[in-house]
Design a protein around this motif. Sequence first.
Motif, PDB file in Angstrom:
ATOM      1  N   TRP A 123    -104.774 -21.848 -29.976  1.00  0.00           N
ATOM      2  CA  TRP A 123    -105.543 -20.378 -28.970  1.00  0.00           C
ATOM      3  C   TRP A 123    -106.242 -21.587 -28.065  1.00  0.00           C
ATOM      4  O   TRP A 123    -105.932 -20.265 -26.749  1.00  0.00           O
ATOM      5  N   GLN A 124    -106.813 -22.302 -28.198  1.00  0.00           N
ATOM      6  CA  GLN A 124    -107.444 -22.650 -26.513  1.00  0.00           C
ATOM      7  C   GLN A 124    -106.386 -22.846 -25.392  1.00  0.00           C
ATOM      8  O   GLN A 124    -107.080 -22.580 -24.262  1.00  0.00           O
ATOM      9  N   VAL A 127    -106.019 -19.067 -24.371  1.00  0.00           N
ATOM     10  CA  VAL A 127    -107.009 -18.589 -23.181  1.00  0.00           C
ATOM     11  C   VAL A 127    -107.515 -18.977 -22.059  1.00  0.00           C
ATOM     12  O   VAL A 127    -107.570 -18.202 -21.559  1.00  0.00           O
ATOM     13  N   LEU A 139    -106.456 -10.492 -23.401  1.00  0.00           N
ATOM     14  CA  LEU A 139    -105.521 -10.469 -24.253  1.00  0.00           C
ATOM     15  C   LEU A 139    -105.641  -9.739 -25.404  1.00  0.00           C
ATOM     16  O   LEU A 139    -107.004 -10.151 -25.872  1.00  0.00           O
ATOM     17  N   TYR A 150    -113.770 -15.396 -31.642  1.00  0.00           N
ATOM     18  CA  TYR A 150    -112.844 -15.656 -30.811  1.00  0.00           C
ATOM     19  C   TYR A 150    -113.624 -15.253 -29.475  1.00  0.00           C
ATOM     20  O   TYR A 150    -113.317 -15.333 -28.508  1.00  0.00           O
ATOM     21  N   ALA A 154    -113.738 -16.883 -26.149  1.00  0.00           N
ATOM     22  CA  ALA A 154    -112.998 -15.817 -25.057  1.00  0.00           C
ATOM     23  C   ALA A 154    -113.965 -15.478 -23.874  1.00  0.00           C
ATOM     24  O   ALA A 154    -113.526 -16.189 -22.246  1.00  0.00           O
ATOM     25  N   VAL A 159    -113.264 -14.263 -20.197  1.00  0.00           N
ATOM     26  CA  VAL A 159    -111.303 -13.286 -20.461  1.00  0.00           C
ATOM     27  C   VAL A 159    -111.855 -12.291 -21.505  1.00  0.00           C
ATOM     28  O   VAL A 159    -112.891 -12.911 -22.743  1.00  0.00           O
ATOM     29  N   LEU A 161    -111.374  -9.382 -24.332  1.00  0.00           N
ATOM     30  CA  LEU A 161    -110.009  -9.364 -25.488  1.00  0.00           C
ATOM     31  C   LEU A 161    -109.477  -8.104 -26.175  1.00  0.00           C
ATOM     32  O   LEU A 161    -110.926  -7.150 -25.668  1.00  0.00           O
TER      33      LEU A 161
END
Length: 245
Positions: A123-124, A127, A139, A150, A154, A159, A161
């Motif tokens: 996951w890291q 992202v 994402l 999450y 993010a 970022v 989502l």
Amino acid sequence: MLLNCDLGESYGSWTMGLDSEVMPYIDQANIACGFHAGDPDVMQRTLQLAKQHGVQVGAHPAYPDLNGFGRRSMQCSHNEIINLLHYQIAALDGMALAQGVSLSYVKPHGALYNDMMSKPAVWQAVVQAIASYHKPLKLMLLADNNRHTYRTQAAALKVELLFEAFADRRYTDEGRLTPRSASGAVLHGTDVLTQVSELINDGSVTTSSGQRLALNADTLCVHGDNPGAIEQVAQIRALLSRTPA
């Protein structure tokens, strides 16, 4: 709620899916980038179809596993994941620009998607790859019980989502997809439409144990790999069209 579909998964003389039939019904096309499926000609044709129908375009990158259709997990380092994502995203991004289409999001495919949702290190890396790309991209990931975590992680990397639900998959109480090996993991017929109606009207699904699970999804994943699936996508589109604004 938007509809998204995995497309552009043909390769050479091998055909996968009914892309031209499903495209008129969807809002977002997740286009394969060559590592699990797709090739330059298929990518170009899929981008043209998306442009023709006004469909948003997203990259659908995977582990480098063409033989296994990207469904086999691989032990990749943090930097390897970032690089394989950048490589695939950039390929589709460049081809999209050549067609006058703008890439707007990324949805990992298959085992990479599953690893992203179950392994913090993956996951890291994912992202971080989106955050370090040369332009902002959203994402797409599974809507589950960890939505707030999450989103917080993010947001720290700026970022945005997109949380997705699945029309034809049974959920566990934890908000994960029931493994395909389990009985009843894949929904069919009226069960799919019942789950979609529940998502539209209540923002929830009924889990495998009968519990109500809130998902609050932004987008719904549908499939267009056979004539029956196309008919079902049309029915789902009709359900969404009847939803009051």
